[in-house]
Structures are given as structure tokens and as C-alpha cells.
Scaffold this motif. Structure first.
Motif, PDB file in Angstrom:
ATOM      1  N   GLY A  67      10.370  -1.315  -0.714  1.00  0.00           N
ATOM      2  CA  GLY A  67      10.842  -0.210  -0.576  1.00  0.00           C
ATOM      3  C   GLY A  67      12.190  -0.006  -0.024  1.00  0.00           C
ATOM      4  N   LEU A  68      12.561  -0.959   0.826  1.00  0.00           N
ATOM      5  CA  LEU A  68      13.943  -1.025   1.273  1.00  0.00           C
ATOM      6  C   LEU A  68      14.949  -1.499   0.226  1.00  0.00           C
ATOM      7  CD1 LEU A  68      16.150  -1.051   3.625  1.00  0.00           C
ATOM      8  CD2 LEU A  68      15.391  -3.491   4.052  1.00  0.00           C
ATOM      9  N   ASP A 121      -1.328   6.613   2.486  1.00  0.00           N
ATOM     10  CA  ASP A 121      -0.534   7.505   2.932  1.00  0.00           C
ATOM     11  C   ASP A 121       0.047   7.211   4.163  1.00  0.00           C
ATOM     12  OD1 ASP A 121      -1.031   9.135   0.638  1.00  0.00           O
ATOM     13  OD2 ASP A 121      -2.247  10.799   1.345  1.00  0.00           O
ATOM     14  N   MET A 122      -0.659   6.628   5.156  1.00  0.00           N
ATOM     15  CA  MET A 122      -0.134   6.331   6.533  1.00  0.00           C
ATOM     16  C   MET A 122       0.966   5.190   6.446  1.00  0.00           C
ATOM     17  SD  MET A 122      -0.150   6.866   9.611  1.00  0.00           S
ATOM     18  CE  MET A 122      -1.756   7.762  10.279  1.00  0.00           C
ATOM     19  N   CYS A 123       0.740   4.185   5.327  1.00  0.00           N
ATOM     20  CA  CYS A 123       1.532   3.289   5.107  1.00  0.00           C
ATOM     21  C   CYS A 123       2.773   3.774   4.427  1.00  0.00           C
ATOM     22  CB  CYS A 123       1.050   2.026   4.178  1.00  0.00           C
ATOM     23  SG  CYS A 123      -0.293   1.340   4.881  1.00  0.00           S
ATOM     24  N   LEU A 137       0.899  -1.138   0.017  1.00  0.00           N
ATOM     25  CA  LEU A 137       0.028  -0.084  -0.070  1.00  0.00           C
ATOM     26  C   LEU A 137       1.048   1.284   0.069  1.00  0.00           C
ATOM     27  CD1 LEU A 137      -2.867  -0.980   2.404  1.00  0.00           C
ATOM     28  CD2 LEU A 137      -2.872  -1.237  -0.084  1.00  0.00           C
ATOM     29  N   ALA A 138       2.114   1.042   0.442  1.00  0.00           N
ATOM     30  CA  ALA A 138       2.871   2.475   0.678  1.00  0.00           C
ATOM     31  C   ALA A 138       3.170   2.549  -0.758  1.00  0.00           C
ATOM     32  CB  ALA A 138       4.173   2.042   1.770  1.00  0.00           C
ATOM     33  N   GLN A 139       3.452   1.816  -1.716  1.00  0.00           N
ATOM     34  CA  GLN A 139       3.803   2.110  -2.916  1.00  0.00           C
ATOM     35  C   GLN A 139       2.872   3.288  -3.744  1.00  0.00           C
ATOM     36  OE1 GLN A 139       6.806   0.824  -3.552  1.00  0.00           O
ATOM     37  NE2 GLN A 139       6.440  -0.433  -1.826  1.00  0.00           N
ATOM     38  N   ASP A 140       1.721   3.180  -3.252  1.00  0.00           N
ATOM     39  CA  ASP A 140       0.664   4.073  -3.856  1.00  0.00           C
ATOM     40  C   ASP A 140       0.310   5.214  -2.840  1.00  0.00           C
ATOM     41  OD1 ASP A 140       0.425   2.462  -6.210  1.00  0.00           O
ATOM     42  OD2 ASP A 140      -0.793   1.405  -5.063  1.00  0.00           O
TER      43      ASP A 140
END
Ligand code: KG4
Ligand code: ZN
Length: 333
Positions: free
Chosen positions: A274-275, A234-236, A185-188
């Protein structure tokens, strides 16, 4: 040397047949994630009971797929800790029984050593090396002068990074385990929640994630009380940005302070996209190795990889008994 390796420290029943610490002849993982997902996390008693149910079948499948018989095995290796005690006992009992029945030497492997040696399966670790071990139970920076030589530089003072991922996911109503879904979810999403970067400028190599986790929980609760919606993506993204800022910065700092040839990133959180996307760009002047995805989360192949080098250095136990020593520390052998 053909090693039969067993891992059962948490909720994966796994057996692998590994040749010379490198060649994975078979690799069976029976994950209990679906069972524990109902409860939002691993329930220790349920985990150990399921290990008992499945372990014999996982042994049989590993031997079958590798096309070997017990006569071909030279050494049995098993995770001796750290982990859930009931779960560990199932793997240790199975490995001890197998070794005893076939008159094979046996060694107990530290689970954290296994996570680091996962990187040696598809790559060659070059020493001195720096290891960032990020999993559900551990967040550690480790300096390695040579094989099986571990010096702890820093660790988390509270929650492990994977644990924080899982708790943040639960707060956002996302399924267990939280890491992969928060990562996705963080990717978006966008880093718009302005979360703290804990311990970025102090305690050198130590980490702390419980304050960051609480910051997310407070924001979510405040929004709920006001009847506002939390922007989950956005929180992720904000949580992930904060975690990655801290762990990448501390890893870079350690890599500059110690004369090292290579950085190893391992443990379940090393699967984080992400890492993986950021670390090569942000630490461009050091060689970075990350195990294949399947060797990042708990598995027995990594135990076989570590066992090979441990056996070369220390040999096996004279009898078939394990235990009697504390296994809580990375530096503990
Ligand atoms: O190494 P591991 O399988 O078990 C332990 O030894 O703890 O790590 C499991 C942890 C869980 O907390 C899970 O949420 C996290 O690794 N994890 C991730 C990702 N995949 C698994 N965390 C962040 N991003 C991921 N893609
Ligand atoms: Zn693990």
C-alpha cells in the motif's frame, strides 16, 4: 574492499559478503519467524539461543556462496545495536572472534544506519536526502546532509509503526509478523472504520501509533461483546489507510521544508505494498528510492553497505573490541 557483515539484532541470523558497499556477493538469512510465530511475537531468550545454534553455519554458507575465503576479506562489520541485547551479543561475539582469528579490522554498525544504507545497494543515495525509516522497532524521519551524517527530525513517541501492525494483527487473530498479512488483506478491504489519523496536524515530525492501535482493539472488543463480526479486510484497510495518511503526509511535509534531492523509504514496513503504491503518486515531485524487498527487512547486506561508508569516514577500531557506547540513537555513531 570486501566486507563480511553480520546481523543478529532480532530474529534473523544473517551474514553477507559485500564488495565496495554495493555488490552483494552472497547474502544468507536464517529467519526464526516460524519459531516465534507460535508465541505471537519474538521471544528474546529463544532468539538468542537460536542465533547461537545457527550462526557458524550462516558464516560458512556466506563464504561458500560468495566463493571467498577469510583471506579475501578486508573488513568485518557487525550490528552493534539497537536490538535485543542477547541476540546482538551472539553476532558481536561471532564477528569479533572471526576478526580476531583472521587478524581483520572490525567495525560496529548502527542497525538503523544499515536500514537506510540498504537503499544504496541498488540505487545511489543523493544528498541531501530525507529518510523515512519504518520498521518493527523504529519510526523515524531523518535528514542526511552527506554520507553517515544523520539528523533526527522526528520519531514515534510510543509504538513503532511495524509494532502497531503486529499488535493489530494479533487482535484480529492473524499470524505473526502482522505487517505482511494486514497489508495483503487491506488490498481487498475498504477504509470504512473511520479510525483516527494520529498526530497528523501536530508535533511536526513526531509520530504516535498506540492510540490508533487502541482504537482498533476497542472496536474489536466492542464488536465481540455485542456478538458482531469484525470485517477483517475492512479493518486492515482502515488501519493501513490511517497509518499511510500520517507517514506519507509527514514525509511530504519534511520533503517540502528541507532542500532535499531524494527520499529514502526503508525498514521492514517499506515492504508494504500500500505504501509503495501510494507514495510515488502522493509525492510526485521528488525522487523516491526504496530498497528491494529482500533488503527492507533485517539482513546483513545492509550492514555491509553502511559499513563501507562508515569505514571510509571513520576507519575501524584499533583493536577487536566493540561496545562501551550507547547505541540507542540514530545520531549515535
Ligand atoms: O526491519 P524489520 O525486519 O525489523 C526491525 O528492525 O524491526 O521490520 C519488521 C517489521 C515487522 O513489524 C513487520 O510486521 C513489518 O516490519 N512488516 C510490514 C510488512 N512487511 C514487514 N509492515 C507492513 N507491511 C508489510 N508488507
Ligand atoms: Zn530492522
Amino acid at each position: 574492499m570486501i566486507i563480511l557483515a553480520v546481523e543478529s539484532s532480532c530474529d534473523e541470523s544473517s551474514v553477507a559478503i559485500v564488495k565496495d558497499g554495493k555488490e552483494v556477493l552472497s547474502h544468507i538469512i536464517l529467519s526464526q519467524i516460524d519459531i516465534h510465530a507460535i508465541y505471537g511475537g519474538v521471544v528474546p531468550e529463544i532468539a538468542s539461543r537460536n542465533h547461537v545454534v545457527h550462526m557458524t553455519r550462516v558464516f560458512e554458507q556466506a563464504l561458500l556462496e560468495a566463493n571467498v575465503t577469510p583471506k579475501d576479506i578486508d573488513l568485518v562489520a557487525v550490528t552493534k545495536g539497537p536490538g535485543l541485547i542477547g541476540s546482538l551479543l551472539v553476532g558481536i561475539n561471532a564477528a569479533t572472534t572471526f576478526a580476531f582469528a583472521h587478524q581483520l579490522p572490525l567495525i560496529g554498525v548502527n542497525h538503523l544506519h544499515g536500514h537506510i544504507y540498504a537503499a544504496n545497494i541498488d540505487h545511489d543515495i543523493k544528498f541531501p536526502a530525507l529518510a523515512l525509516l519504518v520498521s518493527g522497532g523504529h519510526t523515524e524521519l531523518i535528514y542526511m546532509k552527506g554520507h553517515m551524517d544523520f539528523k533526527l527530525l522526528g520519531t514515534t513517541l510510543d509504538d513503532a509503526v511495524g509494532e502497531a501492525y503486529d499488535k493489530v494483527a494479533r487482535t484480529l487473530g492473524l499470524p505473526y509478523p502482522g505487517g505482511p498479512i494486514v497489508d495483503k488483506l487491506a488490498q481487498d478491504g475498504k477504509d470504512t472504520y473511520n479510525l483516527p489519523r494520529p498526530f497528523l496536524d501536530r508535533e511536526a515530525y513526531n509520530f504516535s501509533f498506540s492510540g490508533l492501535k487502541s482504537a482498533v482493539i476497542n472496536l474489536v472488543h466492542n464488536a465481540e461483546q455485542k456478538g458482531e463480526k469484525v470485517r477483517t479486510n475492512d479493518m486492515c484497510a482502515s488501519f493501513q489507510a490511517s497509518v499511510l495518511d500520517v507517514i506519507i503526509d509527514k514525509t511530504r511535509h519534511a520533503s517540502e521544508s528541507f532542500d532535499i534531492k531524494q527520499i529514502i523509504i526503508s525498514g521492514g514496513v517499506a515492504a508494504n505494498k500500500g505504501l509503495r503504491n501510494r507514495i510515488y503518486n502522493e509525492i510526485p515531485n521528488k525522487e523516491i528510492i526504496i530498497p528491494k524487498m529482500e533488503y527492507c527487512t533485517d539482513n546483513a547486506a545492509m550492514i555491509g553497505a553502511a559499513a563501507y561508508h562508515q569505514f571510509l569516514i571513520e576507519g575501524a577500531l584499533p583493536n577487536y573490541l566493540l561496545g562501551g557506547e550507547s547505541t540507542l540513537n540514530i545520531e549515535n555513531k
